[in-house]
Design a protein around this motif. Sequence first.
Motif, PDB file in Angstrom:
ATOM      1  N   ARG A 225       0.841  -1.204   0.000  1.00  0.00           N
ATOM      2  CA  ARG A 225       0.000   0.000   0.000  1.00  0.00           C
ATOM      3  C   ARG A 225       0.871   1.247   0.000  1.00  0.00           C
ATOM      4  NH1 ARG A 225      -4.406  -1.123   4.767  1.00  0.00           N
ATOM      5  NH2 ARG A 225      -6.071  -1.903   3.409  1.00  0.00           N
ATOM      6  N   HIS A 226       0.459   2.218  -0.774  1.00  0.00           N
ATOM      7  CA  HIS A 226       1.139   3.520  -0.695  1.00  0.00           C
ATOM      8  C   HIS A 226       0.078   4.623  -0.609  1.00  0.00           C
ATOM      9  CE1 HIS A 226       3.887   6.773  -1.179  1.00  0.00           C
ATOM     10  NE2 HIS A 226       3.231   7.202  -2.253  1.00  0.00           N
ATOM     11  N   MET A 256      -3.159   4.784  -2.897  1.00  0.00           N
ATOM     12  CA  MET A 256      -4.270   5.379  -2.151  1.00  0.00           C
ATOM     13  C   MET A 256      -4.279   6.912  -2.244  1.00  0.00           C
ATOM     14  SD  MET A 256      -3.738   2.840   1.058  1.00  0.00           S
ATOM     15  CE  MET A 256      -5.250   3.110   1.943  1.00  0.00           C
ATOM     16  N   SER A 257      -5.460   7.434  -2.524  1.00  0.00           N
ATOM     17  CA  SER A 257      -5.626   8.887  -2.683  1.00  0.00           C
ATOM     18  C   SER A 257      -6.312   9.506  -1.469  1.00  0.00           C
ATOM     19  CB  SER A 257      -6.487   9.157  -3.918  1.00  0.00           C
ATOM     20  OG  SER A 257      -7.778   8.590  -3.739  1.00  0.00           O
ATOM     21  N   GLN A 258      -6.609   8.695  -0.448  1.00  0.00           N
ATOM     22  CA  GLN A 258      -7.545   9.137   0.595  1.00  0.00           C
ATOM     23  C   GLN A 258      -6.937   9.989   1.699  1.00  0.00           C
ATOM     24  OE1 GLN A 258      -8.401   4.980   1.947  1.00  0.00           O
ATOM     25  NE2 GLN A 258      -7.952   5.773   3.991  1.00  0.00           N
ATOM     26  N   GLU A 277      -1.950  15.243  -9.173  1.00  0.00           N
ATOM     27  CA  GLU A 277      -0.925  14.434  -8.499  1.00  0.00           C
ATOM     28  C   GLU A 277      -1.308  12.957  -8.572  1.00  0.00           C
ATOM     29  OE1 GLU A 277       0.807  17.329  -4.947  1.00  0.00           O
ATOM     30  OE2 GLU A 277      -1.182  16.486  -4.683  1.00  0.00           O
ATOM     31  N   TYR A 278      -2.564  12.672  -8.301  1.00  0.00           N
ATOM     32  CA  TYR A 278      -2.978  11.267  -8.286  1.00  0.00           C
ATOM     33  C   TYR A 278      -2.887  10.659  -9.683  1.00  0.00           C
ATOM     34  CZ  TYR A 278      -5.176   6.945  -6.953  1.00  0.00           C
ATOM     35  OH  TYR A 278      -5.399   5.601  -6.718  1.00  0.00           O
ATOM     36  N   GLN A 296      -7.837   4.134  -6.169  1.00  0.00           N
ATOM     37  CA  GLN A 296      -9.012   4.720  -5.507  1.00  0.00           C
ATOM     38  C   GLN A 296      -9.644   5.716  -6.473  1.00  0.00           C
ATOM     39  OE1 GLN A 296      -7.499   6.009  -1.580  1.00  0.00           O
ATOM     40  NE2 GLN A 296      -8.794   4.397  -0.741  1.00  0.00           N
ATOM     41  N   PRO A 297     -10.854   6.142  -6.156  1.00  0.00           N
ATOM     42  CA  PRO A 297     -11.463   7.155  -7.006  1.00  0.00           C
ATOM     43  C   PRO A 297     -10.619   8.417  -6.973  1.00  0.00           C
ATOM     44  CG  PRO A 297     -12.993   6.404  -5.306  1.00  0.00           C
ATOM     45  CD  PRO A 297     -11.667   5.786  -5.015  1.00  0.00           C
TER      46      PRO A 297
END
Length: 319
Positions: A225-226, A256-258, A277-278, A296-297
């Motif tokens: 996971r990052h 992960m964008s959260q 960035e994402y 992720q969304p």
Amino acid sequence: MTSSVRKQEQVRRALERLSPFETSCTLCPRDCRVDRTRGAEGVCRTGRLAAVSHALLHFGEEPVISGRSGSGTVFFTGCNLKCLFCQNYQLSWLLEGGPVTDGELAAIMLDLQKKGAHNINLVSPSHVVLPVLRALRIALEEGLDIPLVWNSNGYDSVEVVQALEGIVDIYLPDLKYYSPALSKRYSAAPDYFAKASEAVREMALQRPALDLGGDGTARRGLVVRHLMLPGAVDDTLVLVKWIGENLSPYIGLSLMSQYHPCFRAPEEIQRGVSPEEYRRAADAALALGLDHLFLQPEPFRADEHLVPDFRKEKPFRWK
Ligand code: SF4
């Protein structure tokens, strides 16, 4: 020998190997060398027993972990890394939760299995590896037979990971930072990447491919996971490149964008990750051609964050 008997034997061996660390703790790269049987003086502020905040069926992990019935998740109190922006700061920093005996921890695992959990998902287990192993010894004897997930911050000792061979079915470590400057600033751990990359390489040796069962949930494997940080996309890109060059293409990567600023997040990370960035990071991750990439969304709006509140009986608000 059945797989459960084999696992019991591996737990016995791991306990034999790691128990001597308890009185001068080097169970993680912090190397505090404190006597865990006499108190909670190390960085993790944890003594001999584990403490637990919540144990529940989790529906918000990657689909291969949560599946349809949920992941049997145990949230431990305390942490060996303690990032300034930690979204679980109520547990990692504020130590909310209560101590459990090894027998009680075994009962928690068995109860989650009874409730239909696909796996036992240990969140922040690095500092409580010994109580986890002691509890597993009991739970395996009493019929625990679902996969075990090691859901760590990645700041694991390679010797501990070696001892967990054949016990942990699914490794789910973070790989948070490449830059020592970032890991020093946010986690007071300039050696984070040096240590975490060594631990993750060992995990990949043990579990080089993500193996899914007929229901689509993981039975064995590695998912790295990052969690992207705002303003640090260059660090993410170096990490993604490292993963492509050093790990098997059959592992999973969860980008992960959260991120949402929590606790003591400094000024420069008081915002979410931007869509630009994402997208840059997601394009780089897609280019690796991994078998399993979890995206992720688009980054979340501030009012849509996924930060749990562990002071509630139900800490999460899943959609
Ligand atoms: S597990 Fe806790 S006491 Fe042991 S070295 Fe790590 S932070 Fe220190």
